[in-house]
Design a protein around this motif. Sequence first.
Motif, PDB file in Angstrom:
ATOM      1  N   HIS A   1     -30.433  -6.810 -26.489  1.00  0.00           N
ATOM      2  CA  HIS A   1     -30.644  -8.256 -26.606  1.00  0.00           C
ATOM      3  C   HIS A   1     -29.966  -9.048 -25.488  1.00  0.00           C
ATOM      4  O   HIS A   1     -30.167 -10.257 -25.383  1.00  0.00           O
ATOM      5  CB  HIS A   1     -30.115  -8.739 -27.957  1.00  0.00           C
ATOM      6  N   MET A   2     -29.151  -8.393 -24.653  1.00  0.00           N
ATOM      7  CA  MET A   2     -28.408  -9.132 -23.633  1.00  0.00           C
ATOM      8  C   MET A   2     -29.326  -9.563 -22.489  1.00  0.00           C
ATOM      9  O   MET A   2     -30.145  -8.798 -22.006  1.00  0.00           O
ATOM     10  CB  MET A   2     -27.276  -8.283 -23.057  1.00  0.00           C
ATOM     11  N   GLN A   3     -29.167 -10.815 -22.080  1.00  0.00           N
ATOM     12  CA  GLN A   3     -29.800 -11.319 -20.863  1.00  0.00           C
ATOM     13  C   GLN A   3     -28.723 -11.907 -19.950  1.00  0.00           C
ATOM     14  O   GLN A   3     -27.705 -12.413 -20.429  1.00  0.00           O
ATOM     15  CB  GLN A   3     -30.851 -12.391 -21.177  1.00  0.00           C
ATOM     16  N   THR A   4     -28.965 -11.808 -18.643  1.00  0.00           N
ATOM     17  CA  THR A   4     -28.062 -12.472 -17.710  1.00  0.00           C
ATOM     18  C   THR A   4     -28.193 -13.978 -17.881  1.00  0.00           C
ATOM     19  O   THR A   4     -29.269 -14.491 -18.182  1.00  0.00           O
ATOM     20  CB  THR A   4     -28.396 -12.083 -16.266  1.00  0.00           C
ATOM     21  N   CYS A   5     -27.079 -14.679 -17.706  1.00  0.00           N
ATOM     22  CA  CYS A   5     -27.062 -16.130 -17.893  1.00  0.00           C
ATOM     23  C   CYS A   5     -26.133 -16.755 -16.860  1.00  0.00           C
ATOM     24  O   CYS A   5     -24.941 -16.421 -16.821  1.00  0.00           O
ATOM     25  CB  CYS A   5     -26.595 -16.481 -19.308  1.00  0.00           C
ATOM     26  N   PRO A   6     -26.626 -17.663 -16.016  1.00  0.00           N
ATOM     27  CA  PRO A   6     -25.799 -18.268 -14.974  1.00  0.00           C
ATOM     28  C   PRO A   6     -24.901 -19.398 -15.463  1.00  0.00           C
ATOM     29  O   PRO A   6     -24.117 -19.934 -14.682  1.00  0.00           O
ATOM     30  CB  PRO A   6     -26.840 -18.811 -13.990  1.00  0.00           C
ATOM     31  N   SER A   7     -25.001 -19.761 -16.747  1.00  0.00           N
ATOM     32  CA  SER A   7     -24.278 -20.933 -17.243  1.00  0.00           C
ATOM     33  C   SER A   7     -23.050 -20.595 -18.074  1.00  0.00           C
ATOM     34  O   SER A   7     -22.389 -21.492 -18.593  1.00  0.00           O
ATOM     35  CB  SER A   7     -25.227 -21.802 -18.081  1.00  0.00           C
ATOM     36  N   CYS A   8     -22.746 -19.307 -18.221  1.00  0.00           N
ATOM     37  CA  CYS A   8     -21.576 -18.914 -19.008  1.00  0.00           C
ATOM     38  C   CYS A   8     -20.281 -19.263 -18.261  1.00  0.00           C
ATOM     39  O   CYS A   8     -20.255 -19.321 -17.043  1.00  0.00           O
ATOM     40  CB  CYS A   8     -21.615 -17.417 -19.291  1.00  0.00           C
ATOM     41  N   PRO A   9     -19.169 -19.473 -18.986  1.00  0.00           N
ATOM     42  CA  PRO A   9     -17.898 -19.859 -18.340  1.00  0.00           C
ATOM     43  C   PRO A   9     -17.119 -18.673 -17.782  1.00  0.00           C
ATOM     44  O   PRO A   9     -17.282 -17.530 -18.232  1.00  0.00           O
ATOM     45  CB  PRO A   9     -17.133 -20.506 -19.496  1.00  0.00           C
ATOM     46  N   ASP A  10     -16.272 -18.935 -16.809  1.00  0.00           N
ATOM     47  CA  ASP A  10     -15.174 -18.065 -16.370  1.00  0.00           C
ATOM     48  C   ASP A  10     -15.561 -16.616 -16.077  1.00  0.00           C
ATOM     49  O   ASP A  10     -14.909 -15.672 -16.545  1.00  0.00           O
ATOM     50  CB  ASP A  10     -14.053 -18.079 -17.426  1.00  0.00           C
TER      51      ASP A  10
ATOM     52  N   ILE B   1     -25.875 -13.167 -25.548  1.00  0.00           N
ATOM     53  CA  ILE B   1     -26.641 -12.708 -26.715  1.00  0.00           C
ATOM     54  C   ILE B   1     -26.479 -13.774 -27.785  1.00  0.00           C
ATOM     55  O   ILE B   1     -25.355 -14.063 -28.223  1.00  0.00           O
ATOM     56  CB  ILE B   1     -26.133 -11.355 -27.245  1.00  0.00           C
ATOM     57  N   GLY B   2     -27.574 -14.386 -28.196  1.00  0.00           N
ATOM     58  CA  GLY B   2     -27.508 -15.467 -29.176  1.00  0.00           C
ATOM     59  C   GLY B   2     -28.173 -15.104 -30.483  1.00  0.00           C
ATOM     60  O   GLY B   2     -28.945 -14.143 -30.566  1.00  0.00           O
ATOM     61  N   PHE B   3     -27.905 -15.919 -31.501  1.00  0.00           N
ATOM     62  CA  PHE B   3     -28.455 -15.687 -32.834  1.00  0.00           C
ATOM     63  C   PHE B   3     -29.386 -16.818 -33.264  1.00  0.00           C
ATOM     64  O   PHE B   3     -29.797 -16.900 -34.419  1.00  0.00           O
ATOM     65  CB  PHE B   3     -27.323 -15.458 -33.829  1.00  0.00           C
ATOM     66  N   ILE B   4     -29.659 -17.723 -32.325  1.00  0.00           N
ATOM     67  CA  ILE B   4     -30.795 -18.634 -32.410  1.00  0.00           C
ATOM     68  C   ILE B   4     -31.601 -18.401 -31.131  1.00  0.00           C
ATOM     69  O   ILE B   4     -31.148 -17.697 -30.227  1.00  0.00           O
ATOM     70  CB  ILE B   4     -30.362 -20.113 -32.545  1.00  0.00           C
ATOM     71  N   ASN B   5     -32.794 -18.975 -31.035  1.00  0.00           N
ATOM     72  CA  ASN B   5     -33.667 -18.684 -29.898  1.00  0.00           C
ATOM     73  C   ASN B   5     -33.363 -19.507 -28.646  1.00  0.00           C
ATOM     74  O   ASN B   5     -34.119 -19.469 -27.681  1.00  0.00           O
ATOM     75  CB  ASN B   5     -35.136 -18.912 -30.285  1.00  0.00           C
ATOM     76  N   LEU B   6     -32.257 -20.244 -28.664  1.00  0.00           N
ATOM     77  CA  LEU B   6     -31.871 -21.095 -27.545  1.00  0.00           C
ATOM     78  C   LEU B   6     -30.610 -20.548 -26.887  1.00  0.00           C
ATOM     79  O   LEU B   6     -29.633 -20.228 -27.578  1.00  0.00           O
ATOM     80  CB  LEU B   6     -31.612 -22.523 -28.035  1.00  0.00           C
ATOM     81  N   CYS B   7     -30.619 -20.447 -25.548  1.00  0.00           N
ATOM     82  CA  CYS B   7     -29.395 -20.086 -24.830  1.00  0.00           C
ATOM     83  C   CYS B   7     -28.509 -21.327 -24.761  1.00  0.00           C
ATOM     84  O   CYS B   7     -28.772 -22.245 -23.975  1.00  0.00           O
ATOM     85  CB  CYS B   7     -29.715 -19.581 -23.421  1.00  0.00           C
ATOM     86  N   SER B   8     -27.469 -21.357 -25.567  1.00  0.00           N
ATOM     87  CA  SER B   8     -26.658 -22.571 -25.661  1.00  0.00           C
ATOM     88  C   SER B   8     -25.857 -22.869 -24.393  1.00  0.00           C
ATOM     89  O   SER B   8     -25.690 -24.054 -24.057  1.00  0.00           O
ATOM     90  CB  SER B   8     -25.753 -22.526 -26.897  1.00  0.00           C
ATOM     91  N   PRO B   9     -25.329 -21.882 -23.640  1.00  0.00           N
ATOM     92  CA  PRO B   9     -24.644 -22.256 -22.385  1.00  0.00           C
ATOM     93  C   PRO B   9     -25.569 -22.973 -21.402  1.00  0.00           C
ATOM     94  O   PRO B   9     -25.161 -23.949 -20.762  1.00  0.00           O
ATOM     95  CB  PRO B   9     -24.169 -20.903 -21.833  1.00  0.00           C
ATOM     96  N   CYS B  10     -26.824 -22.523 -21.276  1.00  0.00           N
ATOM     97  CA  CYS B  10     -27.777 -23.200 -20.379  1.00  0.00           C
ATOM     98  C   CYS B  10     -28.104 -24.603 -20.885  1.00  0.00           C
ATOM     99  O   CYS B  10     -28.214 -25.555 -20.105  1.00  0.00           O
ATOM    100  CB  CYS B  10     -29.059 -22.371 -20.245  1.00  0.00           C
ATOM    101  N   TYR B  11     -28.236 -24.729 -22.186  1.00  0.00           N
ATOM    102  CA  TYR B  11     -28.554 -26.022 -22.805  1.00  0.00           C
ATOM    103  C   TYR B  11     -27.422 -27.017 -22.588  1.00  0.00           C
ATOM    104  O   TYR B  11     -27.636 -28.176 -22.217  1.00  0.00           O
ATOM    105  CB  TYR B  11     -28.813 -25.800 -24.291  1.00  0.00           C
TER     106      TYR B  11
END
Length: 374
Positions: free
Chosen positions: A63-72, A78-88
């Motif tokens: 379920h892991m996807q790369t995400c450019p908006s994560c911190p540090d 990997i989320g438990f809703i269908n929205l990537c919250s760091p990008c949002y």
Amino acid sequence: MLVDIIDMNDYNLKEPLVDYPWKAEAERIITWAKNKTNEYRTFAFDLCMSLAYIDSTSGLEKHMQTCPSCPDGFNGHIGFINLCSPCYEKSNIWQYQKAAKPQSGALGKLSSEMILKFVEIIFDEFKEVYSIGGTEVADAKLIDNEDRIILAEVKSAPLLTFPLILKSNIEDKEHISGNLTSSQFRELESAIYMHNQLYIPLGQIKSEYWPFKQVADFLENESNSNDIEKMLEIWTEAKRAYSQKDRDSSYFYLANASGGPPKIAKERDNWPSKESISDSKTSAGMDRTDDIKKGIYQSLKLGVSNYKNRNIETALISNLPALRHGSEYVDPFVNILWGEDNSLVREGDLEYINKDDLRYIFDHLITLDSPIIR
């Protein structure tokens, strides 16, 4: 019939969470929240359930996807809703990422046992709390300090399910699959993302009692109290937005049962046309209307089965009350008393039922933030 019910319950009684190796770590988290305000208790339940989601989702690496908006330095999500919250939150992008979910049967068992463990630790009114398995008679059996038996229906679900973020060697500025093996995934540094670039470090996935131990350690460390307060503020605002269906709040879409995203998500960010962020089946606490109806019916059924035994009471148990549907579906039943026709007393033209022969639809409504314990 009453004797059969009690015997059957005794035969199937289990201590909540006894089957899980991280039980003692979850108990540390709950004990941390016990003497704090009710908001901390409900927040801690969501945190525990998010950790349980992480622990019980098979093939988590898929379920892991790369995400450019994560911190540090974290770059996997990997989320438990269908929205990537760091990008949002960071980039105002409605990035669709299919939610990771445990199997529904495992999820229901986890949620039920988790709230019962909270009740066992937090409420001193009850000296014994058990989960009941293998029967539809009741979900739980509690014994209070006056040795009364409470048979309960349990309906619980988190308001927020916090994502897992990871540090990997994959370099990509887009959301793509990580394509990691299970052994590679276990080596990664991880954290639970608490929104607004805040997170709780979880260490390597292969760490002992991961992910519960690391969260318990973080909460018990006084130096983290300011960050924890910020996390609680986010949770509290999400609760308000959920309760009031306030789509103008940025936190509304982070909560469960938020439905679909706004029009811009499809027009600008290519959100799939038939996909929601999370549907009504994920309503928080006991807020799903089908669950409310079943819970009230089950309480009545338990009351009817044990009408003559005043030592047996009924309860509904949840982490949160029905925040959206309580005034319509729950509140009208809270103070209703009922009795059986054969309990009528006749005196001349007058017929009545003695108060001692009347029962509440549910004697107790046990939630973490606004319990009714009579």
